[in-house]
Motif scaffolding. Sequence first.
Motif, PDB file in Angstrom:
ATOM      1  N   ILE A 186      -1.136  -3.442  -4.973  1.00 56.32           N
ATOM      2  CA  ILE A 186      -0.982  -2.485  -3.866  1.00 56.32           C
ATOM      3  C   ILE A 186       0.095  -1.463  -4.200  1.00 56.32           C
ATOM      4  O   ILE A 186      -0.080  -0.256  -3.965  1.00 56.32           O
ATOM      5  N   LYS A 187       1.205  -1.913  -4.773  1.00 57.44           N
ATOM      6  CA  LYS A 187       2.274  -0.982  -5.158  1.00 57.44           C
ATOM      7  C   LYS A 187       1.775   0.016  -6.189  1.00 57.44           C
ATOM      8  O   LYS A 187       2.071   1.206  -6.109  1.00 57.44           O
ATOM      9  N   GLU A 239      -0.537   2.502  -4.462  1.00 55.45           N
ATOM     10  CA  GLU A 239       0.227   3.452  -3.658  1.00 55.45           C
ATOM     11  C   GLU A 239       0.916   4.484  -4.529  1.00 55.45           C
ATOM     12  O   GLU A 239       1.001   5.669  -4.182  1.00 55.45           O
ATOM     13  N   ALA A 246      -1.705   6.904  -5.632  1.00 55.80           N
ATOM     14  CA  ALA A 246      -2.105   7.773  -4.529  1.00 55.80           C
ATOM     15  C   ALA A 246      -1.055   8.835  -4.250  1.00 55.80           C
ATOM     16  O   ALA A 246      -1.382   9.962  -3.876  1.00 55.80           O
ATOM     17  N   SER A 247       0.208   8.511  -4.454  1.00 54.11           N
ATOM     18  CA  SER A 247       1.254   9.505  -4.208  1.00 54.11           C
ATOM     19  C   SER A 247       1.500  10.402  -5.416  1.00 54.11           C
ATOM     20  O   SER A 247       2.260  11.348  -5.335  1.00 54.11           O
TER      21      SER A 247
END
Length: 79
Positions: free
Chosen positions: A67-68, A71, A74-75
């Motif tokens: 998940i990290k 994320e 995605a950023s």
Amino acid sequence: MFEPTMIIAGASLVGLTIVAGALLRAWHGWLALKRQELERTRASEEHDGGSSIGAARIELSDLKERIKKLEAIASGVDL
């Protein structure tokens, strides 16, 4: 000597005793079943070489890392 009320009361008492005995026997059977299930899970954990809880924690930490990373992607941050 034998009044209908006494006969009904006696029959009710006998019936209640039979039902209570059957329920008690069923309760003991259910407890024995649960004991067998617990012993089976303990035996399978010993054969597996570890606890399934530990494996779940490792899998959970792997998911958190994924998940990290997602994320970060995605950023727009490179790892």
